[in-house]
Design a protein around this motif. Structure first.
Motif, short mmCIF file in Angstrom:
data_model
loop_
_atom_site.label_atom_id
_atom_site.label_comp_id
_atom_site.label_asym_id
_atom_site.label_seq_id
_atom_site.Cartn_x
_atom_site.Cartn_y
_atom_site.Cartn_z
N GLN A 128 0.81 -1.22 0.00
CA GLN A 128 0.00 0.00 0.00
C GLN A 128 0.84 1.27 0.00
O GLN A 128 0.37 2.33 -0.43
N ARG A 171 -7.72 1.34 3.17
CA ARG A 171 -6.72 0.93 2.17
C ARG A 171 -6.94 1.67 0.86
O ARG A 171 -5.99 2.15 0.24
N VAL A 848 -7.51 -1.92 -4.37
CA VAL A 848 -6.46 -0.91 -4.16
C VAL A 848 -6.67 0.30 -5.05
O VAL A 848 -5.77 1.14 -5.19
#
Length: 1027
Positions: A128, A171, A848
């Protein structure tokens, strides 16, 4: 937490047969379409007959459709299953090149995605940090470690759904997220399971094996059976970092547990002492308070208990006479629900101000079984109004009696052994008998001696061991205890000062009360499976009088031996040390989980980066036993609170008593004759999150989950429509460059921006019900019900306008990203099929991809436009109501709007085309103010200034419709008369009655008005039958 099986909502799942959700588009009408007057009379009459039959069927259909959404959502029949059959190796990306199946199937959607997410490392914080939207902020959580003994239940699913939604949102927002998975070794539960298995499969009891051999069997069982929980977490889509998985009995956890024990001992917060503990005779171990089930009994209740050869009656009060020494005719009668403890009585107590016994103060009584002299003591804790006002004192088997005995210097007598049999102190006649068999023998002895004074029903609360089902005993045992007062005060202060936030806030009062009354915590357990206590008894060569045992604590035996040498002054090599065979309470290791899972006591990078945790989310039933102890030990051992906020939720599996359960079960079989439908992970998650985490008890119904499954199907078909509309050569524009080309495009983009704002607000406040409501409203009511229907005729234009496809793409792309934290599988499946944006910079997975923010979409937000279109939607509802009243099925009547305010006409001018499309009408125009509407047009007021007119002439058969309206009116009038004659007994029911009366009166008024219009039509134009 309730134990509704999670399997009810897991694959395999019933599929759906192909269905066409969106009806065929109709081009915008420019004129009315009466039923062909040029047809022959025979064809005309046949058509009229078919129309009447259809109207009758429609009449029945409308009645069926009048059911509530909850009722209609229950209808379900098994359908063929659609599965993903393209060969895909574990960890490879799913093949999305094929056409979407015609209907949503959870089994198809959920296949293959999770292993790909894990292999790509999307759930790891290291990945991340490389995201374009990375913020540099951290967000960390640990999963409440479920017991390794079995399967997750629906309460676990609630916790996981809420946690994963928050984790996925952070996230996608660019935070560096760590969510630590783990499981608890569950000392008592696991040992019990393995012991049963050994007996069943090998005919072997635990004590027939060595400790090492038994532990080897437990580890073997754990490796074979313990993986089911991980599989279920993955099925739920939990985005955990599996490389950091923690088990509370692994090597690193054992180091942390030993270190914590030693540090607490060195700080003077651990000590060994003989005290009363909760004892399970069936398990032969102390148990924690949370493992004691308080079972209320209304009176006499017969139970069968493990290890007892006879049924045992509880809920009875036995009256026993204690003769006063020296006065043959004087006695004190006491009541007891536990006559088996009579041999352990050391006194009788009365209140000092109880006048019935003032003259006996200082006297002695004769024990009814042994004849020994017992003191009569006075104590203000005795309640004189209860029973006879006199109580027997048994300090070795009652918490209250132990405190009373300590105040008066009374020595306890332990008359019940660890295995639940009577000890030698009871005499030969009772020694070795099961305690409840001894009870009957004691009752017989009292009768024989003439000291039995009665037996009566007595409501009581019976402590039951939740692990074994045996009645809990209170026994004096030498155990290890944690001093909790000092740490408890700090925990209470943390909440009071605001350093620790409990949500919902009503938990704060319970928190403060619990810590203000907290006692010392017994952490010894007489088990083999668990963390063996790192304490050693120094075995002296000679017993030196009644000197207390010498115990030392050390991280290793070598360290303990060195400490013992310094303590005794003897060479270490000469000392004999025996390690305490007991293990630690499972809650002790669980209390270390937030920091032990990050590598404590070592200063690991994870501990430095992610501790304290950002949030703890768990069930409210663990507030004290787990959350409170984590706060105490975390603050003591790390110097920091382990987290700054606690979200508490509680799911209940029903609120019916036993007499209603059979009725409910029968109703469920009726609603779901083919069994509870398996609705899939996304539907379950969405339903659980829709209740939010900030309320009280949560009641989950199968119908709610099924309704969410229908919602998934709606999204699925919306994307099928959008992908078909985009075509193969579509190239999306960047969202920041997209400018709406029509008022409808502008409206849906504004609603999309509004939805993004509401979702962000809900996630920030951790009120997920706000998020689910916003998403449900956008996808269902804004996109599917309004925009997609309005844009269908526009997409048929030639040449096709460029704006609507770009708007459709943005709605799909942004809408799915908004949905992804809650429905990860469905969102990924559909998002992967969208055309990529130019430049090839899009994220590899929606998990993501950047989460849409209100700020990034602010240029689309037009609240004034939304307010204007809400007036158009009111007109659409009025038109649909008129169509329903006059039962216009296929006809597309012309419509006129009349307004006395010129600016209102301008409001509608921009939306005339979608108004006609959504209202299922033909051309829409304006009637100038003051001009009368044409004859044969129905009228409906929108407000004081706007009227809606719909053409009826030539579209309906007045005579046929009048008979139908009369039938409907008769039915409604009958309901109204029944309500008028009924008088409810309570205010709430009366309010509902009045609301229903108003609704019926309004409906009758509409029917009367419609009938009047139809009669005018008959007068103006004879029916075909009269021609």
């Amino acid at each position: 937490m309730p134990h509704m099986p999670l399997a009810s909502f897991r694959s395999p799942l019933w599929g759906l047969r192909p269905s066409q959700v969106f009806p065929r588009s109709y081009p915008l009408s420019t004129q009315s379409k009466p039923h062909g007057s040029s047809l022959s009379r025979r064809n005309h009459e046949a058509k009229k007959k078919r129309q009447r039959e259809k109207q009758a069927a429609l009449e029945a259909g409308v009645a069926r459709k009048s059911k509530s959404p909850a009722e209609s959502s229950k209808s379900w029949t098994p359908k063929e299953v659609v599965v993903y059959e393209i060969p895909t190796k574990r960890g490879e990306k799913k093949d999305v090149s094929r056409v979407l199946p015609p209907a949503y199937s959870p089994r198809y959607v959920e296949a293959a995605w999770y292993s790909w997410w894990v292999r790509e490392g999307f759930f790891k914080p290291e990945y991340q940090t490389r995201l374009p939207q990375a913020t540099g902020e951290t967000f960390s959580m640990c999963i409440p470690p479920p017991n390794v003994t079995g399967s997750l239940h629906i309460g676990h699913a609630l916790t996981v759904a809420i946690q994963d939604a928050l984790v996925r949102w952070h996230r996608m927002c660019g935070d560096e997220v760590l969510w630590v998975p783990g499981s608890d070794h569950a000392g008592i539960a696991t040992q019990a399971v393995v012991e049963k298995q050994l007996w069943k499969e090998q005919g072997v009891r635990r004590h027939e094996l060595s400790r090492e051999d038994f532990l080897r069997e437990v580890w073997k069982w754990k490796e074979e059976k313990g993986g089911e929980i991980c599989e279920q977490l993955q099925a739920l889509g939990a985005s955990l970092d599996w490389d950091r998985e923690c088990f509370t009995m692994d090597a690193d956890s054992s180091v942390a547990v030993t270190e914590a024990f030693v540090r607490l001992y060195e700080a003077g917060l651990l000590y060994r002492n003989q005290q009363l503990v909760n004892w399970s005779c069936a398990l032969r171990s102390a148990i924690s308070d949370i493992e004691v089930e308080s079972r209320p009994l209304p009176g006499r209740t017969e139970l069968r208990l493990p290890g007892c050869p006879i049924p045992v009656s509880f809920g009875l009060l036995v009256s026993v006479a204690f003769p006063v020494d020296g006065e043959p005719d004087t006695e004190i009668v006491v009541g007891t629900t536990r006559p088996e403890t009579l041999p352990g009585d050391v006194a009788v107590a009365v209140h000092p101000d109880d006048s019935r016994y003032t003259h006996l103060h200082g006297r002695q009584l004769r024990h009814p079984l042994t004849g020994q002299l017992l003191p009569l003591v006075t104590d203000s804790a005795v309640q004189p109004h209860m029973g006879t006002g006199a109580v027997k004192v048994t300090p070795a088997h009652s918490l209250a009696d132990a405190e009373l005995g300590a105040r008066h210097g009374l020595s306890p007598l332990s008359v019940i052994a660890e295995d639940g049999t009577m000890t030698s102190l009871c005499g030969d006649w009772l020694q070795g008998l099961h305690r409840f068999v001894a009870r009957e023998k004691i009752m017989s002895a009292l009768r024989e001696r003439g000291l039995f004074r009665g037996l009566q029903n007595h409501p009581m609360v019976l402590p039951i061991c939740s692990r074994s089902g045996d009645v809990v005993e209170y026994l004096l045992k030498s155990q290890w205890f944690v001093r909790c007062r000092e740490m408890g005060d700090r925990a209470a202060q943390a909440v009071e000062s605001g350093a620790l936030e409990l949500s919902p806030s009503f938990h704060q009062k319970n928190w403060q009360h619990w810590f203000s009354h907290i006692g010392d915590w017994c952490i010894s357990r007489q088990l083999w499976w668990g963390h063996q206590i790192p304490a050693y008894l120094v075995v002296e060569e000679q017993t030196k009088g009644d000197r207390e045992d010498c115990w030392v604590v050390g991280r290793t035996e070598a360290e303990a031996r060195k400490i013992a040498s310094e303590l005794t002054g003897r060479p270490a090599a000469e000392l004999i040390l025996q390690r305490d065979p007991d293990v630690l309470d499972t809650w002790f290791s669980s209390a270390l989980f937030p920091f032990a899972a990050l590598g404590w006591p070592q200063e690991t990078p994870d501990l430095t980066r992610f501790y304290p945790l950002s949030l703890l989310e768990t069930g409210s039933d663990l507030l004290f036993f787990w959350v409170g102890r984590m706060v105490m030990l975390g603050t003591q051992l790390t110097g920091q609170l382990p987290f700054s906020k606690v979200l508490q939720e509680k799911l209940r599996d029903g609120n019916l008593d036993s007499t209603e359960l059979a009725i409910a079960a029968a109703a469920q079989r009726k609603d779901f004759p083919h069994g509870i439908p398996e609705c899939g992970t996304d539907a379950l998650r969405f339903t659980l999150c829709s209740h939010g985490a900030l309320g009280g008890d949560l009641h989950l119904s199968v119908s709610e989950v099924l309704s969410s499954r229908h919602f998934c199907n709606k999204i699925w078909n919306a994307l099928r429509f959008i992908l078909n509309a985009l075509g193969e050569k579509f190239v999306p524009q960047p969202a920041e460059e997209l400018s709406p080309s029509s008022p409808m495009d502008a409206w849906i983009l504004s609603r999309l921006a509004h939805t993004a704002r509401e979702c962000g607000r809900g996630f920030l406040a951790q009120e997920l019900s706000l998020v689910t409501h916003a998403l449900h409203h956008f996808w269902l009511h804004n996109l599917c019900d309004v925009y997609l229907e309005a844009v269908k005729p526009v997409l048929l234009y030639s040449p096709r306008p460029q704006g609507p496809p770009q708007v459709l793409f943005s709605c799909a792309d942004i809408g799915l990203r908004l949905l992804a934290p809650l429905m990860p599988f469905l969102a990924e499946e559909l998002w992967q099929r969208l055309p990529p944006r130019p430049g090839g910079s899009s994220a590899p997975s929606i998990s993501v991809a950047p989460y849409p923010t209100a700020c990034s979409l602010e240029h689309w937000h037009q609240p004034e436009l939304e307010q204007r279109f809400s007036r158009v939607q009111e007109a659409v509802q009025a038109l649909r109501a008129l169509r329903a009243t006059y039962q216009l099925t296929k006809a597309r009547p012309r419509v006129l709007l009349q307004s006395s305010e010129p600016e209102e006409q301008g409001l509608f001018e921009a939306f005339l085309e979608p108004l006609g499309t959504l209202g299922h009408c033909g051309a829409v125009g304006f009637l100038p103010p003051g001009v009368l509407a044409p004859s044969g047009w129905a009228q409906a007021p929108l407000n004081d200034t706007i009227q809606v007119y719909m053409e009826l002439q030539g579209l309906v058969d007045p005579q046929t419709h009048l008979s139908l309206l009369a039938a409907r009116r008769h039915k409604l009038q009958k309901q109204l008369d029944g309500l008028m004659a009924w008088t409810p007994s309570d205010g709430e029911t009366e309010t509902k009655r009045q609301q229903r009366l108003s609704s019926l009166e309004l409906e009758l008024s509409k029917l009367d008005k419609a009938a009047s219009h139809l009669r005018q039509l008959m007068d103006a134009c004879p029916s075909p039958r009269e021609l």
